[in-house]
Design a protein around this motif. Structure first.
Motif, PDB file in Angstrom:
ATOM      1  N   THR A  47       0.960  -1.239  -0.085  1.00 47.26           N
ATOM      2  CA  THR A  47      -0.339   0.008  -0.192  1.00 47.26           C
ATOM      3  C   THR A  47       0.786   0.889  -0.140  1.00 47.26           C
ATOM      4  OG1 THR A  47      -0.538  -0.348   2.146  1.00 47.26           O
ATOM      5  CG2 THR A  47      -2.144  -0.914   1.102  1.00 47.26           C
ATOM      6  N   ASN A  48       1.854   1.071   0.908  1.00 45.06           N
ATOM      7  CA  ASN A  48       2.885   1.867   0.267  1.00 45.06           C
ATOM      8  C   ASN A  48       3.596   2.266  -0.277  1.00 45.06           C
ATOM      9  OD1 ASN A  48       2.768   3.785   3.577  1.00 45.06           O
ATOM     10  ND2 ASN A  48       2.839   1.444   3.554  1.00 45.06           N
ATOM     11  N   TYR A  49       4.132   1.639  -1.400  1.00 42.76           N
ATOM     12  CA  TYR A  49       5.162   1.102  -1.939  1.00 42.76           C
ATOM     13  C   TYR A  49       4.870   1.393  -3.314  1.00 42.76           C
ATOM     14  CZ  TYR A  49       8.175   2.962   1.812  1.00 42.76           C
ATOM     15  OH  TYR A  49       8.726   2.992   2.905  1.00 42.76           O
ATOM     16  N   VAL A  50       4.200   0.299  -3.870  1.00 42.34           N
ATOM     17  CA  VAL A  50       3.759  -0.516  -4.798  1.00 42.34           C
ATOM     18  C   VAL A  50       2.432  -0.314  -5.504  1.00 42.34           C
ATOM     19  CG1 VAL A  50       3.114  -3.081  -6.148  1.00 42.34           C
ATOM     20  CG2 VAL A  50       5.216  -2.882  -4.677  1.00 42.34           C
ATOM     21  N   LEU A  51       1.106  -0.085  -4.851  1.00 41.82           N
ATOM     22  CA  LEU A  51      -0.425   0.258  -5.060  1.00 41.82           C
ATOM     23  C   LEU A  51      -0.020   1.645  -4.932  1.00 41.82           C
ATOM     24  CD1 LEU A  51      -2.477  -2.140  -3.256  1.00 41.82           C
ATOM     25  CD2 LEU A  51      -1.624  -3.055  -5.859  1.00 41.82           C
ATOM     26  N   PRO A  52      -1.445   2.401  -6.528  1.00 42.12           N
ATOM     27  CA  PRO A  52      -1.498   3.561  -6.420  1.00 42.12           C
ATOM     28  C   PRO A  52      -2.165   4.360  -5.027  1.00 42.12           C
ATOM     29  CG  PRO A  52      -3.200   1.863  -7.621  1.00 42.12           C
ATOM     30  CD  PRO A  52      -2.008   0.931  -7.651  1.00 42.12           C
ATOM     31  N   LYS A  53      -2.182   4.800  -5.177  1.00 41.12           N
ATOM     32  CA  LYS A  53      -2.614   5.872  -3.680  1.00 41.12           C
ATOM     33  C   LYS A  53      -4.256   6.450  -5.128  1.00 41.12           C
ATOM     34  CE  LYS A  53       1.210   6.576  -0.728  1.00 41.12           C
ATOM     35  NZ  LYS A  53       2.399   4.925  -1.808  1.00 41.12           N
ATOM     36  N   PRO A  54      -5.055   7.397  -3.286  1.00 41.90           N
ATOM     37  CA  PRO A  54      -6.201   7.399  -3.704  1.00 41.90           C
ATOM     38  C   PRO A  54      -5.635   8.310  -4.536  1.00 41.90           C
ATOM     39  CG  PRO A  54      -6.502   6.439  -1.734  1.00 41.90           C
ATOM     40  CD  PRO A  54      -5.097   6.317  -2.248  1.00 41.90           C
ATOM     41  N   GLY A  55      -6.252   8.978  -5.937  1.00 42.82           N
ATOM     42  CA  GLY A  55      -5.601  10.146  -6.109  1.00 42.82           C
ATOM     43  C   GLY A  55      -4.839  10.695  -7.461  1.00 42.82           C
ATOM     44  N   GLU A  56      -4.435   8.985  -7.405  1.00 41.12           N
ATOM     45  CA  GLU A  56      -3.213   9.170  -8.322  1.00 41.12           C
ATOM     46  C   GLU A  56      -3.429   8.104  -9.022  1.00 41.12           C
ATOM     47  OE1 GLU A  56      -0.482   6.877  -5.612  1.00 41.12           O
ATOM     48  OE2 GLU A  56       0.453   8.868  -4.852  1.00 41.12           O
ATOM     49  N   GLY A  57      -3.026   8.047 -10.244  1.00 43.00           N
ATOM     50  CA  GLY A  57      -3.596   6.948 -11.721  1.00 43.00           C
ATOM     51  C   GLY A  57      -2.121   6.850 -12.730  1.00 43.00           C
ATOM     52  N   PRO A  58      -1.924   6.472 -13.698  1.00 44.83           N
ATOM     53  CA  PRO A  58      -1.285   6.407 -14.721  1.00 44.83           C
ATOM     54  C   PRO A  58      -1.136   7.253 -14.778  1.00 44.83           C
ATOM     55  CG  PRO A  58      -3.486   4.914 -15.362  1.00 44.83           C
ATOM     56  CD  PRO A  58      -3.622   5.472 -13.847  1.00 44.83           C
ATOM     57  N   SER A  59      -0.283   7.389 -15.971  1.00 46.08           N
ATOM     58  CA  SER A  59       0.218   8.424 -17.225  1.00 46.08           C
ATOM     59  C   SER A  59      -0.536   7.830 -18.104  1.00 46.08           C
ATOM     60  CB  SER A  59       1.793   7.633 -17.536  1.00 46.08           C
ATOM     61  OG  SER A  59       1.603   7.021 -18.677  1.00 46.08           O
ATOM     62  N   GLN A  60      -0.566   9.445 -18.913  1.00 48.75           N
ATOM     63  CA  GLN A  60      -2.120   9.866 -20.141  1.00 48.75           C
ATOM     64  C   GLN A  60      -0.907   8.764 -21.261  1.00 48.75           C
ATOM     65  OE1 GLN A  60      -1.477  13.834 -22.337  1.00 48.75           O
ATOM     66  NE2 GLN A  60      -3.146  13.262 -23.488  1.00 48.75           N
ATOM     67  N   GLN A  61      -0.044   7.933 -21.321  1.00 47.01           N
ATOM     68  CA  GLN A  61       0.076   7.271 -22.915  1.00 47.01           C
ATOM     69  C   GLN A  61      -0.498   6.250 -21.759  1.00 47.01           C
ATOM     70  OE1 GLN A  61       3.945   6.228 -23.175  1.00 47.01           O
ATOM     71  NE2 GLN A  61       3.792   4.897 -24.721  1.00 47.01           N
ATOM     72  N   ALA A  62      -1.007   5.487 -20.896  1.00 49.95           N
ATOM     73  CA  ALA A  62      -0.858   4.279 -20.249  1.00 49.95           C
ATOM     74  C   ALA A  62      -2.727   4.662 -20.485  1.00 49.95           C
ATOM     75  CB  ALA A  62      -1.092   4.218 -19.399  1.00 49.95           C
ATOM     76  N   ARG A  63      -3.107   6.004 -20.199  1.00 48.91           N
ATOM     77  CA  ARG A  63      -4.855   5.367 -20.234  1.00 48.91           C
ATOM     78  C   ARG A  63      -5.222   6.122 -21.788  1.00 48.91           C
ATOM     79  NH1 ARG A  63      -2.892  10.512 -16.948  1.00 48.91           N
ATOM     80  NH2 ARG A  63      -4.240  11.523 -18.265  1.00 48.91           N
ATOM     81  N   ASP A  64      -4.490   6.672 -22.779  1.00 43.44           N
ATOM     82  CA  ASP A  64      -4.404   6.508 -24.143  1.00 43.44           C
ATOM     83  C   ASP A  64      -5.083   4.596 -24.544  1.00 43.44           C
ATOM     84  OD1 ASP A  64      -5.264   9.083 -23.565  1.00 43.44           O
ATOM     85  OD2 ASP A  64      -3.567   9.526 -24.547  1.00 43.44           O
ATOM     86  N   THR A  65      -3.573   4.682 -24.941  1.00 45.37           N
ATOM     87  CA  THR A  65      -2.997   2.994 -25.255  1.00 45.37           C
ATOM     88  C   THR A  65      -4.326   1.659 -24.345  1.00 45.37           C
ATOM     89  OG1 THR A  65      -1.322   2.922 -23.436  1.00 45.37           O
ATOM     90  CG2 THR A  65      -1.312   3.682 -26.262  1.00 45.37           C
TER      91      THR A  65
END
Length: 420
Positions: A318-336
């Protein structure tokens, strides 16, 4: 009294994006700014300085709106009910992205919308919050005409709208209801939502009573069913292990989102007087290429579960691997990113109808596509209220928006329909 169309048209805004400073909230604001620049909308949240940053980011390089043309509204949903009331009275629809978890922050927003005849959407998959929302505010929303619609993202539009398309096609083509409906996730690419992950972990390992969860558990697989519903034959939401699915003709494993989606589909069936079938079962599964890959997937699920169950490794994840609330993937990852779901309806005499819901150009399921789907659901209410459910209440995307939402999503580059 129900809010009249004339009264709604006199409100300053068509849409308020509440929680616009969060990761998905900002994506929603970007989507509106890009595709609906003339819409009367505002950004809202608890912190004005953060809202100003979002406004600057989404208007940079835009010729249609400058910074001053997008109003910023400050309201703390938990601490300032007066400001929240003013917010609800100033718009046709509030699209709420302030959660993680929603049960802590969103019930006051639902209350204000139900009270003032304002429509409401969010992207939550929290069944306990949806249960409390219905129990507390459904009757008032019916009286004021407010459509309160939860789960307007990847949780749970593909499931709810897909099941509607499949079941209605069964009735149209074969003149019968369904004895089973099944969503098969045929593939997806994209990051998991940090807010969803941390909400789930807090519910499982938080060590405290989760509001509304007892009410959901008391109803079993039909945890979201409306008042007066009689349930049905379902006892689970997905398969328990890798198995061969003779209807979809593929090996399948448990689908991680089934627990959030399946109760929504069952609620829709009950709200519609069991239009899909009184004894219609529903489940969701994940397709895999082979038995071996399915077994490997189950081992991976099991290992991840063990790591989460053990406090030290859960802390590391939860502290070093999984995304935290308010965080998310890069624009490239979202677009693809993408997703593809098929919904298999089996009729009373084993007739088969297959519907599909695919991301198309919408991007990854958890963020970009979720922002797009939730905004289109909100705009169906704001701009085409006469095509939505005539009576308000705490409903579902299918019962509130139906084919109006299907048409909007198809026009924006997604792909929803029924196979020939």
């Amino acid at each position: 009294m129900s809010l009249s169309a004339a009264a709604a048209s006199n409100r300053p805004y068509d849409l308020i994006i509440y929680g616009a400073t969060g990761f998905t909230g900002q994506l929603a604001a970007e989507y509106v700014q890009k595709h609906y620049p003339t819409l009367k909308f505002a950004l809202a949240g608890r912190n004005r300085s953060k809202l100003e940053v979002v406004r600057k980011q989404i208007t940079t390089g835009s010729s249609s709106n400058n910074e001053k043309e997008i109003p910023l509204l400050v309201a703390d949903a938990v601490q300032d009910p007066k400001a929240l009331d003013e917010l609800a009275q100033s718009t046709k629809v509030i699209a709420n992205y302030a959660g993680s978890p929603f049960v802590d922050k969103a019930l006051p927003v639902v209350e204000a919308c139900a009270k003032h005849g304002t429509c409401y959407t969010d992207i939550t998959g929290e069944p306990n919050f949806q249960r409390l929302s219905y129990d507390r505010y459904h009757k008032q929303a019916k009286e004021t005409g407010a459509l309160i619609v939860h789960a307007c993202g990847y949780d749970s539009i593909p499931s709810d709208i897909g099941a509607m398309l499949a079941a209605d096609a069964m009735k149209e083509r074969h003149g019968c209801t369904c004895k089973s409906l099944e969503l098969v996730s045929r593939g997806s690419k994209g990051g998991a939502s940090g807010g969803t992950i941390h909400t789930g972990l807090s519910m499982i390992f938080g060590g405290k009573t989760v509001p509304g969860m007892n009410e959901v558990k008391a109803r079993g697989a039909y945890g979201l069913d409306p008042e007066g519903a009689t349930g049905g034959p379902d006892t689970s939401d997905t398969v328990s292990f890798v198995t061969y699915d003779s209807v979809a003709r593929t090996y399948v494993i448990p689908f991680i989102m089934a627990g959030a989606n399946a109760p929504v589909v069952r609620k829709t069936n009950a709200l519609w007087g069991y239009r899909y079938g009184k004894q219609c079962t529903y489940r969701e599964v994940q397709a895999v290429p082979s038995l071996i890959s399915g077994l490997a997937g189950m081992v991976g699920f099991g290992l991840f579960g063990v790591l989460l169950a053990f406090p030290p490794t859960r802390w590391l994840l939860t502290n070093y691997v999984l995304p935290k609330p308010g965080e998310g993937p890069s624009q490239q990852a979202r677009d693809t990113g993408f997703f593809s779901s098929k919904i298999y309806a089996v009729g009373e005499q084993d007739q088969l109808v297959v519907a599909y819901v695919k991301s198309g150009t919408a991007g990854d399921p958890g963020y970009k596509a979720t922002a797009q789907m939730s905004i289109e659901a909100s705009l169906a209410m704001a701009l085409e209220r006469e095509k939505c459910a005539t009576q308000g209440g705490v409903l579902t995307t299918a019962t509130a928006l139906g084919m109006t939402l299907v048409d909007r999503l198809n026009k924006t580059g997604m792909q929803l329909g029924v196979e020939e």
